[in-house]
Design an enzyme around this catalytic site. Structure first.
Site, PDB file in Angstrom:
ATOM      1  N   ARG A  45       0.884  -1.080  -0.309  1.00 34.11           N
ATOM      2  CA  ARG A  45       0.034   0.059   0.178  1.00 34.11           C
ATOM      3  C   ARG A  45       0.799   0.739   0.143  1.00 34.11           C
ATOM      4  NH1 ARG A  45      -3.383  -3.363  -1.394  1.00 34.11           N
ATOM      5  NH2 ARG A  45      -4.579  -4.235   0.002  1.00 34.11           N
ATOM      6  N   ARG A  71      -3.078  26.570  -9.033  1.00 36.08           N
ATOM      7  CA  ARG A  71      -2.469  24.730  -8.398  1.00 36.08           C
ATOM      8  C   ARG A  71      -2.055  24.343  -9.282  1.00 36.08           C
ATOM      9  NH1 ARG A  71      -2.966  25.275  -2.983  1.00 36.08           N
ATOM     10  NH2 ARG A  71      -5.546  25.891  -1.615  1.00 36.08           N
ATOM     11  N   GLU A  99      -6.475  30.720   9.096  1.00 31.04           N
ATOM     12  CA  GLU A  99      -6.642  30.829   7.842  1.00 31.04           C
ATOM     13  C   GLU A  99      -7.433  31.784   7.510  1.00 31.04           C
ATOM     14  OE1 GLU A  99      -4.491  29.241   5.589  1.00 31.04           O
ATOM     15  OE2 GLU A  99      -2.796  28.514   6.749  1.00 31.04           O
ATOM     16  N   PRO A 121      -9.318   8.319   0.851  1.00 35.17           N
ATOM     17  CA  PRO A 121      -8.746   7.324   2.051  1.00 35.17           C
ATOM     18  C   PRO A 121      -8.253   6.386   1.479  1.00 35.17           C
ATOM     19  CG  PRO A 121     -11.119   7.670   1.507  1.00 35.17           C
ATOM     20  CD  PRO A 121     -10.317   8.513   0.970  1.00 35.17           C
ATOM     21  N   GLY A 122      -7.882   5.981  -0.364  1.00 41.50           N
ATOM     22  CA  GLY A 122      -7.429   4.803  -0.860  1.00 41.50           C
ATOM     23  C   GLY A 122      -5.524   5.530  -0.105  1.00 41.50           C
ATOM     24  N   GLU A 126      -5.109  12.706   5.029  1.00 40.16           N
ATOM     25  CA  GLU A 126      -5.904  14.009   5.458  1.00 40.16           C
ATOM     26  C   GLU A 126      -7.050  14.196   5.545  1.00 40.16           C
ATOM     27  OE1 GLU A 126      -5.548  17.873   2.425  1.00 40.16           O
ATOM     28  OE2 GLU A 126      -6.077  16.195   1.286  1.00 40.16           O
ATOM     29  N   GLU A 145       4.890  34.316   2.697  1.00 44.80           N
ATOM     30  CA  GLU A 145       5.725  34.587   1.571  1.00 44.80           C
ATOM     31  C   GLU A 145       5.214  34.125   0.277  1.00 44.80           C
ATOM     32  OE1 GLU A 145       9.649  31.877   2.776  1.00 44.80           O
ATOM     33  OE2 GLU A 145       9.454  34.338   3.419  1.00 44.80           O
ATOM     34  N   GLU A 147       2.771  32.503  -1.387  1.00 44.12           N
ATOM     35  CA  GLU A 147       1.225  32.203  -1.745  1.00 44.12           C
ATOM     36  C   GLU A 147       0.440  33.760  -2.059  1.00 44.12           C
ATOM     37  OE1 GLU A 147      -2.543  30.398   0.988  1.00 44.12           O
ATOM     38  OE2 GLU A 147      -1.624  32.207   1.660  1.00 44.12           O
TER      39      GLU A 147
END
Length: 190
Positions: A45, A71, A99, A121-122, A126, A145, A147
């Site tokens: 895994r 992104r 945030e 979840p695979g 996170e 800095e 971002e």
């Protein structure tokens, strides 16, 4: 069978035999585990370890606060709710407030937990803790800095249009938009 009794929740548990660390970065790490399957066979895994994150459905009288940023993993800009990773030992609610203020400049008068969910979840552990922030007061943006983003307030109709166009396509923001829509229809969140 989806409705298992609580004591059967690990019915298909895979027992770790060994773990091989592959990569340790600033945000994630990657490991390969060899596991024993429920039938006695073994498998590997690949697992991404992540410290967890927060997202904020920030409701303003004019709409929802969002940020647009590039992104790299997707190769395009996305419109998302304010969000970020948890620092080691950080309280998720405090991280959500941090945030929100860093990315939008807004502080919230009230904040509450809406839901927590695993992103993939695979292969990853996170978890994102989603909060609802209201009674917003504008302050100053304090970006990290590295971002670069723009913050704006959008209506529910704009959010739905952005989803149709693919400008909003991440799970946390889509979840937030549907929670907001439920709130608009019923007066209740969650």
């Amino acid at each position: 069978m989806l409705n298992r009794v609580a004591d059967q929740s690990n019915k298909f548990e895979e027992i770790t035999i060994s773990t091989e660390p592959i990569f340790q970065g600033k945000v994630i790490s990657l490991q390969v585990d060899t596991v024993r399957l429920p039938d006695g066979n073994t498998a590997t895994r690949e697992i991404v370890k992540h410290p967890g994150a927060v997202g904020v459905l920030a409701l303003h009288p004019k709409g929802m606060l969002v940020v647009e940023q590039y992104r790299k993993a997707l190769g395009k800009s996305q419109v998302e709710i304010p969000a970020g990773k948890l620092e080691r030992g950080e309280d998720p609610m405090e991280a959500a407030k941090r945030e929100l203020e860093e990315e939008t400049g807004y502080k919230c008068g009230t904040i509450r937990h809406l839901s927590s969910f695993y992103t993939s979840p695979g292969f990853a552990d996170e978890i994102i803790h989603l909060y609802v922030a209201e009674d917003l007061q504008q302050g100053e943006v304090q970006l990290d800095e590295d971002e670069f983003l723009d913050a704006e307030i959008i209506t529910l109709e704009q959010a739905e249009q952005y989803m149709a166009e693919g400008r909003i396509s991440d799970a946390k923001t889509i979840t937030a938009v549907y929670a907001w829509k439920l709130y608009a229809l019923t007066g209740r969140l969650g």
